[in-house]
Design an enzyme around this catalytic site. Structure first.
Site, PDB file in Angstrom:
ATOM      1  N   ARG A   7      19.552  13.720 -28.799  1.00  0.00           N
ATOM      2  CA  ARG A   7      18.229  14.357 -28.746  1.00  0.00           C
ATOM      3  C   ARG A   7      17.984  15.223 -29.996  1.00  0.00           C
ATOM      4  O   ARG A   7      16.850  15.598 -30.277  1.00  0.00           O
ATOM      5  CB  ARG A   7      18.053  15.189 -27.497  1.00  0.00           C
ATOM      6  CG  ARG A   7      18.913  16.414 -27.392  1.00  0.00           C
ATOM      7  CD  ARG A   7      18.744  17.104 -26.056  1.00  0.00           C
ATOM      8  NE  ARG A   7      17.451  17.738 -25.922  1.00  0.00           N
ATOM      9  CZ  ARG A   7      17.157  18.951 -26.408  1.00  0.00           C
ATOM     10  NH1 ARG A   7      18.068  19.616 -27.106  1.00  0.00           N
ATOM     11  NH2 ARG A   7      15.964  19.476 -26.227  1.00  0.00           N
TER      12      ARG A   7
ATOM     13  N   ASP B 233      15.163  25.343 -28.045  1.00  0.00           N
ATOM     14  CA  ASP B 233      16.253  25.194 -27.068  1.00  0.00           C
ATOM     15  C   ASP B 233      17.019  26.497 -26.894  1.00  0.00           C
ATOM     16  O   ASP B 233      17.203  27.250 -27.844  1.00  0.00           O
ATOM     17  CB  ASP B 233      17.259  24.149 -27.584  1.00  0.00           C
ATOM     18  CG  ASP B 233      16.821  22.731 -27.283  1.00  0.00           C
ATOM     19  OD1 ASP B 233      15.857  22.553 -26.546  1.00  0.00           O
ATOM     20  OD2 ASP B 233      17.450  21.819 -27.831  1.00  0.00           O
TER      21      ASP B 233
ATOM     22  N   PRO C 196      39.804  18.276 -20.288  1.00  0.00           N
ATOM     23  CA  PRO C 196      39.619  19.664 -19.840  1.00  0.00           C
ATOM     24  C   PRO C 196      40.371  20.658 -20.705  1.00  0.00           C
ATOM     25  O   PRO C 196      40.085  21.852 -20.694  1.00  0.00           O
ATOM     26  CB  PRO C 196      40.141  19.655 -18.399  1.00  0.00           C
ATOM     27  CG  PRO C 196      40.906  18.418 -18.244  1.00  0.00           C
ATOM     28  CD  PRO C 196      40.431  17.448 -19.269  1.00  0.00           C
TER      29      PRO C 196
ATOM     30  N   GLU D 131      45.556  10.724 -15.555  1.00  0.00           N
ATOM     31  CA  GLU D 131      45.955  12.056 -16.020  1.00  0.00           C
ATOM     32  C   GLU D 131      45.688  12.227 -17.515  1.00  0.00           C
ATOM     33  O   GLU D 131      46.051  13.235 -18.100  1.00  0.00           O
ATOM     34  CB  GLU D 131      47.434  12.293 -15.739  1.00  0.00           C
ATOM     35  CG  GLU D 131      47.756  12.422 -14.268  1.00  0.00           C
ATOM     36  CD  GLU D 131      46.847  13.438 -13.590  1.00  0.00           C
ATOM     37  OE1 GLU D 131      46.166  13.056 -12.627  1.00  0.00           O
ATOM     38  OE2 GLU D 131      46.770  14.595 -14.049  1.00  0.00           O
TER      39      GLU D 131
HETATM   40  C1  LIG Z   1      44.142  16.489 -12.705  1.00  0.00           C
HETATM   41  N1  LIG Z   1      43.896  15.838 -14.003  1.00  0.00           N
HETATM   42  C2  LIG Z   1      43.926  16.856 -15.045  1.00  0.00           C
HETATM   43  C3  LIG Z   1      43.701  16.273 -16.391  1.00  0.00           C
HETATM   44  C4  LIG Z   1      42.386  15.457 -16.422  1.00  0.00           C
HETATM   45  C5  LIG Z   1      42.352  14.424 -15.318  1.00  0.00           C
HETATM   46  C6  LIG Z   1      41.041  13.681 -15.246  1.00  0.00           C
HETATM   47  N2  LIG Z   1      40.593  13.224 -16.569  1.00  0.00           N
HETATM   48  C7  LIG Z   1      41.097  12.116 -17.195  1.00  0.00           C
HETATM   49  C8  LIG Z   1      40.456  11.993 -18.411  1.00  0.00           C
HETATM   50  C9  LIG Z   1      39.522  13.054 -18.515  1.00  0.00           C
HETATM   51  C10 LIG Z   1      38.622  13.445 -19.509  1.00  0.00           C
HETATM   52  C11 LIG Z   1      37.864  14.595 -19.335  1.00  0.00           C
HETATM   53  C12 LIG Z   1      38.011  15.346 -18.163  1.00  0.00           C
HETATM   54  C13 LIG Z   1      37.276  16.626 -17.998  1.00  0.00           C
HETATM   55  N3  LIG Z   1      37.399  17.370 -16.894  1.00  0.00           N
HETATM   56  N4  LIG Z   1      36.672  18.505 -17.045  1.00  0.00           N
HETATM   57  C14 LIG Z   1      36.092  18.520 -18.248  1.00  0.00           C
HETATM   58  N5  LIG Z   1      35.305  19.531 -18.735  1.00  0.00           N
HETATM   59  C15 LIG Z   1      36.443  17.335 -18.885  1.00  0.00           C
HETATM   60  C16 LIG Z   1      35.935  17.016 -20.174  1.00  0.00           C
HETATM   61  N6  LIG Z   1      35.470  16.812 -21.205  1.00  0.00           N
HETATM   62  C17 LIG Z   1      38.889  14.946 -17.153  1.00  0.00           C
HETATM   63  C18 LIG Z   1      39.650  13.804 -17.348  1.00  0.00           C
HETATM   64  C19 LIG Z   1      42.617  15.092 -14.005  1.00  0.00           C
END
Ligand SMILES: CN1CCC[C@H](Cn2ccc3ccc(-c4n[nH]c(N)c4C#N)cc32)C1
Length: 245
Positions: A156, A171, A87, A114
């Site tokens: 794609r 697109d 994220p 995490e």
């Molecule tokens: C509370 N924690 C915060 C850090 C991330 C934890 C879960 N997590 C672990 C690995 C991982 C990879 C991607 C994503 C992700 N979330 N939203 C997006 N746009 C993503 C993308 N690309 C989420 C992820 C949860």
């Protein structure tokens, strides 16, 4: 193109055997392999996570399995681009999908918990390009769903994967005239459905007028749903008619 995916949930990627992507893999257009990270653990419990240094909630993925996995999947002297969904990454866009589609080899690292110990990306970056990429401003439970989305958006674009190459050019967000416009409405038979006729222009056979109508509808929908995209258009992208829509 070669794609490798490393994950603790290989079964998440069963959908990549279906539809266009499955056909592209069977047709040799895409060579895709999924690897179980636990294959690079050496303890009885096949441990891939541990508590975070400095405290805090949740667990962090251990660096050792990831280091061994990436060493095995991308042996020294071989080239690949490593993509780590997170994220906190740079936005994944159609332009980035097109950039990745031009790469000979991509490796995706799916984090969980995490996230992955940050030294893994730093170590990998000593021998390959590493991109930390985000699908958007929301939080998933792991990287697998993000990789499914990215792999479909990238694959794609590969020559021969889509039946009709033209549809890529139309697109939303595709480079060129439509780059910052959303697609307009689409219709198929029957010509009237629940007393709803299709726009007559689409039955006219006048391809120029139809193209004009479609662009007008794209401009209207973009102005209604994503007005900020219009601000990205260069002044020369809109003609006098566009400005009246
Ligand atoms: C509370 N924690 C915060 C850090 C991330 C934890 C879960 N997590 C672990 C690995 C991982 C990879 C991607 C994503 C992700 N979330 N939203 C997006 N746009 C993503 C993308 N690309 C989420 C992820 C949860």
């Amino acid at each position: 193109m070669n794609i490798d995916i490393v994950t603790i949930f290989p079964e998440y990627f069963a959908p990549l055997d279906l539809s266009l992507l499955g056909k592209a893999r069977r047709g040799g257009l895409l060579d895709l392999h999924v690897h179980d990270l636990r294959g690079w653990t050496h303890d009885r419990h096949r441990t891939v996570d541990d508590t975070p240094y400095g405290g805090g909630p949740g667990m962090v993925m251990k660096p050792e399995p990831w280091g061994e996995a990436l060493d095995a999947v991308v042996p020294s002297g071989t080239a690949a681009r490593l993509i780590i969904p997170t994220p906190s990454g740079r936005p994944f866009t159609q332009a980035l999908a097109a950039e990745y589609a031009a790469e000979p080899r991509l490796v995706f690292a799916c984090g969980r918990y995490e996230g992955i110990d940050s030294r893994v990306a730093a170590d990998a970056a000593t021998r390959m390009p590493v991109d930390e990429v985000s699908l958007g401003d929301f939080v998933l439970a792991g990287g697998e769903v993000a990789v499914l989305v990215m792999v479909e958006a990238i694959a794609r674009l590969l020559p021969g994967v889509l039946g009709n190459a033209d549809s890529v050019a139309d697109d939303s967000f595709a480079p060129g005239a439509m780059e910052s416009l959303l697609e307009g409405p689409v219709y198929t038979k029957p010509p009237v459905w629940r007393d709803r006729p299709i726009p007559e222009i689409l039955l006219s056979g006048h391809h120029g007028a139809i193209a004009r109508w479609r662009r007008d509808e794209a401009l209207r929908r973009t102005a209604r749903v994503r007005p900020e995209l219009l601000a990205r258009l260069a002044p020369g992208d809109l003609d006098a008619h566009d400005r009246e829509v």
